[in-house]
Write a protein that holds these residues in place. Structure first.
Motif, PDB file in Angstrom:
ATOM      1  N   ASP A 221       0.827  -1.211   0.000  1.00  0.00           N
ATOM      2  CA  ASP A 221       0.000   0.000   0.000  1.00  0.00           C
ATOM      3  C   ASP A 221       0.859   1.258   0.000  1.00  0.00           C
ATOM      4  O   ASP A 221       0.525   2.257  -0.655  1.00  0.00           O
ATOM      5  N   VAL A 222       1.970   1.212   0.727  1.00  0.00           N
ATOM      6  CA  VAL A 222       2.872   2.362   0.777  1.00  0.00           C
ATOM      7  C   VAL A 222       3.467   2.637  -0.595  1.00  0.00           C
ATOM      8  O   VAL A 222       3.527   3.786  -1.053  1.00  0.00           O
ATOM      9  N   VAL A 223       3.922   1.578  -1.273  1.00  0.00           N
ATOM     10  CA  VAL A 223       4.527   1.740  -2.591  1.00  0.00           C
ATOM     11  C   VAL A 223       3.525   2.302  -3.595  1.00  0.00           C
ATOM     12  O   VAL A 223       3.826   3.214  -4.377  1.00  0.00           O
ATOM     13  N   ILE A 224       2.295   1.774  -3.564  1.00  0.00           N
ATOM     14  CA  ILE A 224       1.269   2.256  -4.500  1.00  0.00           C
ATOM     15  C   ILE A 224       0.932   3.718  -4.222  1.00  0.00           C
ATOM     16  O   ILE A 224       0.842   4.541  -5.148  1.00  0.00           O
ATOM     17  N   ALA A 225       0.761   4.068  -2.955  1.00  0.00           N
ATOM     18  CA  ALA A 225       0.411   5.447  -2.605  1.00  0.00           C
ATOM     19  C   ALA A 225       1.534   6.414  -2.941  1.00  0.00           C
ATOM     20  O   ALA A 225       1.282   7.555  -3.371  1.00  0.00           O
ATOM     21  N   SER A 226       2.778   5.966  -2.765  1.00  0.00           N
ATOM     22  CA  SER A 226       3.914   6.863  -3.027  1.00  0.00           C
ATOM     23  C   SER A 226       4.085   7.155  -4.511  1.00  0.00           C
ATOM     24  O   SER A 226       4.797   8.098  -4.878  1.00  0.00           O
ATOM     25  N   ALA A 227       3.435   6.370  -5.379  1.00  0.00           N
ATOM     26  CA  ALA A 227       3.531   6.601  -6.825  1.00  0.00           C
ATOM     27  C   ALA A 227       2.587   7.713  -7.297  1.00  0.00           C
ATOM     28  O   ALA A 227       2.523   8.016  -8.483  1.00  0.00           O
ATOM     29  N   THR A 228       1.869   8.327  -6.357  1.00  0.00           N
ATOM     30  CA  THR A 228       0.903   9.367  -6.708  1.00  0.00           C
ATOM     31  C   THR A 228       1.562  10.514  -7.462  1.00  0.00           C
ATOM     32  O   THR A 228       1.072  10.974  -8.500  1.00  0.00           O
ATOM     33  N   CYS A 229       2.675  10.997  -6.940  1.00  0.00           N
ATOM     34  CA  CYS A 229       3.399  12.098  -7.588  1.00  0.00           C
ATOM     35  C   CYS A 229       4.806  12.164  -7.029  1.00  0.00           C
ATOM     36  O   CYS A 229       5.168  11.411  -6.127  1.00  0.00           O
ATOM     37  N   ARG A 230       5.576  13.097  -7.535  1.00  0.00           N
ATOM     38  CA  ARG A 230       6.973  13.207  -7.131  1.00  0.00           C
ATOM     39  C   ARG A 230       7.099  13.564  -5.650  1.00  0.00           C
ATOM     40  O   ARG A 230       7.992  13.085  -4.952  1.00  0.00           O
ATOM     41  N   LYS A 231       6.182  14.413  -5.151  1.00  0.00           N
ATOM     42  CA  LYS A 231       6.237  14.827  -3.752  1.00  0.00           C
ATOM     43  C   LYS A 231       6.017  13.641  -2.819  1.00  0.00           C
ATOM     44  O   LYS A 231       6.655  13.520  -1.772  1.00  0.00           O
ATOM     45  N   TRP A 232       5.104  12.740  -3.187  1.00  0.00           N
ATOM     46  CA  TRP A 232       4.839  11.559  -2.365  1.00  0.00           C
ATOM     47  C   TRP A 232       6.005  10.580  -2.427  1.00  0.00           C
ATOM     48  O   TRP A 232       6.300   9.897  -1.447  1.00  0.00           O
ATOM     49  N   ARG A 233       6.665  10.511  -3.584  1.00  0.00           N
ATOM     50  CA  ARG A 233       7.863   9.649  -3.684  1.00  0.00           C
ATOM     51  C   ARG A 233       8.976  10.188  -2.805  1.00  0.00           C
ATOM     52  O   ARG A 233       9.725   9.434  -2.186  1.00  0.00           O
ATOM     53  N   GLU A 234       9.085  11.526  -2.733  1.00  0.00           N
ATOM     54  CA  GLU A 234      10.080  12.137  -1.854  1.00  0.00           C
ATOM     55  C   GLU A 234       9.774  11.839  -0.388  1.00  0.00           C
ATOM     56  O   GLU A 234      10.676  11.559   0.412  1.00  0.00           O
ATOM     57  N   ALA A 235       8.475  11.892  -0.053  1.00  0.00           N
ATOM     58  CA  ALA A 235       8.071  11.578   1.321  1.00  0.00           C
ATOM     59  C   ALA A 235       8.396  10.129   1.673  1.00  0.00           C
ATOM     60  O   ALA A 235       8.815   9.825   2.796  1.00  0.00           O
ATOM     61  N   TRP A 236       8.203   9.225   0.710  1.00  0.00           N
ATOM     62  CA  TRP A 236       8.534   7.816   0.936  1.00  0.00           C
ATOM     63  C   TRP A 236      10.023   7.651   1.201  1.00  0.00           C
ATOM     64  O   TRP A 236      10.442   6.964   2.139  1.00  0.00           O
ATOM     65  N   ARG A 237      10.838   8.301   0.401  1.00  0.00           N
ATOM     66  CA  ARG A 237      12.290   8.128   0.536  1.00  0.00           C
ATOM     67  C   ARG A 237      12.840   8.755   1.808  1.00  0.00           C
ATOM     68  O   ARG A 237      13.702   8.181   2.465  1.00  0.00           O
ATOM     69  N   ASN A 238      12.326   9.926   2.176  1.00  0.00           N
ATOM     70  CA  ASN A 238      12.970  10.695   3.246  1.00  0.00           C
ATOM     71  C   ASN A 238      12.183  10.788   4.555  1.00  0.00           C
ATOM     72  O   ASN A 238      12.763  11.145   5.580  1.00  0.00           O
ATOM     73  N   HIS A 239      10.884  10.482   4.526  1.00  0.00           N
ATOM     74  CA  HIS A 239      10.087  10.714   5.734  1.00  0.00           C
ATOM     75  C   HIS A 239       9.213   9.523   6.140  1.00  0.00           C
ATOM     76  O   HIS A 239       8.420   9.643   7.064  1.00  0.00           O
ATOM     77  N   LEU A 240       9.352   8.405   5.452  1.00  0.00           N
ATOM     78  CA  LEU A 240       8.626   7.203   5.857  1.00  0.00           C
ATOM     79  C   LEU A 240       9.299   6.623   7.099  1.00  0.00           C
ATOM     80  O   LEU A 240      10.508   6.400   7.110  1.00  0.00           O
ATOM     81  N   HIS A 241       8.521   6.353   8.170  1.00  0.00           N
ATOM     82  CA  HIS A 241       9.134   5.814   9.388  1.00  0.00           C
ATOM     83  C   HIS A 241       8.601   4.433   9.774  1.00  0.00           C
ATOM     84  O   HIS A 241       9.153   3.801  10.673  1.00  0.00           O
ATOM     85  N   THR A 242       7.547   3.940   9.084  1.00  0.00           N
ATOM     86  CA  THR A 242       6.983   2.637   9.434  1.00  0.00           C
ATOM     87  C   THR A 242       6.638   1.856   8.169  1.00  0.00           C
ATOM     88  O   THR A 242       5.990   2.397   7.261  1.00  0.00           O
ATOM     89  N   ILE A 243       7.059   0.605   8.120  1.00  0.00           N
ATOM     90  CA  ILE A 243       6.711  -0.245   6.980  1.00  0.00           C
ATOM     91  C   ILE A 243       6.619  -1.692   7.447  1.00  0.00           C
ATOM     92  O   ILE A 243       7.357  -2.120   8.353  1.00  0.00           O
ATOM     93  N   SER A 244       5.705  -2.442   6.841  1.00  0.00           N
ATOM     94  CA  SER A 244       5.466  -3.821   7.256  1.00  0.00           C
ATOM     95  C   SER A 244       5.357  -4.729   6.041  1.00  0.00           C
ATOM     96  O   SER A 244       4.647  -4.411   5.083  1.00  0.00           O
ATOM     97  N   PHE A 245       6.058  -5.852   6.096  1.00  0.00           N
ATOM     98  CA  PHE A 245       5.953  -6.898   5.078  1.00  0.00           C
ATOM     99  C   PHE A 245       5.285  -8.096   5.748  1.00  0.00           C
ATOM    100  O   PHE A 245       5.904  -8.790   6.558  1.00  0.00           O
ATOM    101  N   ASN A 246       4.011  -8.318   5.408  1.00  0.00           N
ATOM    102  CA  ASN A 246       3.224  -9.352   6.068  1.00  0.00           C
ATOM    103  C   ASN A 246       2.513 -10.187   5.017  1.00  0.00           C
ATOM    104  O   ASN A 246       1.808  -9.658   4.159  1.00  0.00           O
ATOM    105  N   SER A 247       2.694 -11.508   5.096  1.00  0.00           N
ATOM    106  CA  SER A 247       2.107 -12.394   4.090  1.00  0.00           C
ATOM    107  C   SER A 247       0.580 -12.354   4.107  1.00  0.00           C
ATOM    108  O   SER A 247      -0.059 -12.763   3.136  1.00  0.00           O
TER     109      SER A 247
END
Length: 419
Positions: free
Chosen positions: A21-47
């Motif tokens: 969900d994070v990857v899909i949402a971050s593809a919204t625009c360049r600003k969201w991709r920047e937020a993913w790279r520099n300001h994302l603090h929580t991520i989960s990989f769950n089967s």
């Protein structure tokens, strides 16, 4: 949305947690991709978050997780739960830990690695506050080197560890407040028959599926103790009487000692447990502030024993919630209801049976009379699918008795819960 600061967007993405969900949402625009790279603090990989994970090979999953993590710069919470994966290779797991360990606050990891990765070694001396490990091994703990100065919560599930290393692990965590041990494989040395743990800061202990001869815990600040499905010869707490909540479920223990100072106990919840009532009652009799007492599906060590309501009313004057469920026998029923003291503060009463008899309605009526300020009565019962005529008659008689009884207690709300 265009005016949102990238820091706020990073918080929004972190609330999503699931990596897909994070990857899909971050593809919204360049600003969201920047937020993913520099300001994302929580991520989960769950089967369980994405079924497609189950179709990938372990190597493909390792690549996917690596690519995702390495595009972030400040992860604080990392969760990896892959129940369908046999094991990960050690190299990528070490890379994930080394890449994130300077900023990481919470780590949840439950995948086996081959060869085993010493997570304790990789994450020590950093700012980790929560560590949850499953299906791993912890070997050779060195408190002076592998120190966790900020760790407050430690959970070990299906983890192989020696009693000595577990003791050293607690020494390495001076601020530890929460400890959970779920089905650990605890190795004891030949000369060590007792597992002794010391933690002055520990407040909450959860123990499940632990089998040991002797377990001694020295914890001056312990407030909550929960034990489930354990087999122990001896369990002893050495402390200063800070225990507030005691929960025991399906535990076999020959000698249980929670200390002499039990004045602060507020909740005692015991189920599927064999007790010697006089001894057990004496153990908690100083708990004048006890608010909730639950004795459910308990078995008495002596078949002539029964829960003495008079003792409960005298010892626990502040009791507001009482739950009782055990086999009733006609010859000792009257003994359990002897006395004249009332449970004046009890407002919720829960009563249950596994095998209903005519005695049950008599018992319910007797207890209702002892609770003058009762507001709610909950009846728990087990009803088998196939019942003979006699059982149906007993159930019908009980129903009629309860209907007549509640006419005398119109102010009491009644609830039935059958299984």
């Amino acid at each position: 949305m265009e005016n949102l600061p990238v820091e706020v967007i990073g918080n929004i993405l972190s609330q999503l947690r699931a990596a897909r969900d994070v990857v899909i949402a971050s593809a919204t625009c360049r600003k969201w991709r920047e937020a993913w790279r520099n300001h994302l603090h929580t991520i989960s990989f769950n089967s369980y978050d994405w079924p497609f994970y189950r179709e990938l090979t372990p190597t493909s999953l390792e690549i996917l997780i690596t690519q995702t993590i390495f595009q972030t710069t400040g992860l604080q919470c990392l969760s990896i739960f892959m129940d369908d994966v046999d094991e990960f290779s050690a190299a990528p797991v070490i890379a994930w830990l080394m890449y994130t360990r300077d900023t990481l606050r919470k780590l949840h990891y439950n995948v086996r690695t081959s060869p085993n990765v010493n997570v304790i070694e990789k994450c020590g001396r950093k700012r980790l506050e929560v560590l949850s490990l499953a299906h791993n091994s912890i070997i050779g703990v060195e408190p002076s080197y592998q120190r966790f100065p900020c760790l407050k919560s430690l959970s070990l599930s299906y983890v192989s560890i020696s009693a000595l290393d577990l003791s050293l692990m607690l020494t390495a965590c001076p601020k530890l407040e929460i400890l959970a041990l779920v089905n650990p494989d605890i190795a004891m040395s030949d000369a060590q028959a007792t597992m002794e743990l010391i933690s002055p800061s520990l407040k909450d202990l959860y123990v499940e599926a632990v089998s040991l001869d002797k377990f001694i815990l020295e914890a001056d600040s312990l407030e909550n103790l929960c034990m489930r499905d354990c087999t122990l010869e001896l369990f002893e707490i050495i402390g200063k009487g800070s225990l507030r909540v005691l929960k025991i479920d399906d535990v076999s223990v020959i000698h249980l000692d929670i200390g002499e100072n039990t004045e602060n106990l507020e909740v005692v919840d015991v189920s599927n447990f064999t007790i010697t009532w006089p001894k057990f009652c004496n153990m908690i009799s100083k708990s004048l502030n006890l608010r909730r007492l639950r004795l459910w599906s308990v078995v008495f060590d002596d078949e002539d024993e029964v829960v003495d309501v008079e003792t409960i009313s005298v010892c626990f004057p502040q009791l507001s919630h009482l739950s009782l469920s055990y086999d009733l026998r006609d010859e000792i029923l009257n003994y359990g209801l002897q006395g004249s003291s009332h449970l004046v503060n009890v407002v919720v009463l829960e009563l249950g049976w596994t095998l209903i008899t005519d005695s049950f309605s008599v018992w319910v009526a007797g207890l209702l009379e002892r609770c003058p300020n009762l507001k709610k009565l909950v009846i728990h019962g087990v009803v088998s699918e196939a019942k003979n005529h006699e059982e149906c008659q007993i159930l019908a008689s009980f129903t009629s008795s309860i209907v007549n009884l509640m006419r005398k207690h119109m102010h009491v709300e009644i609830q039935f819960e059958y299984e």
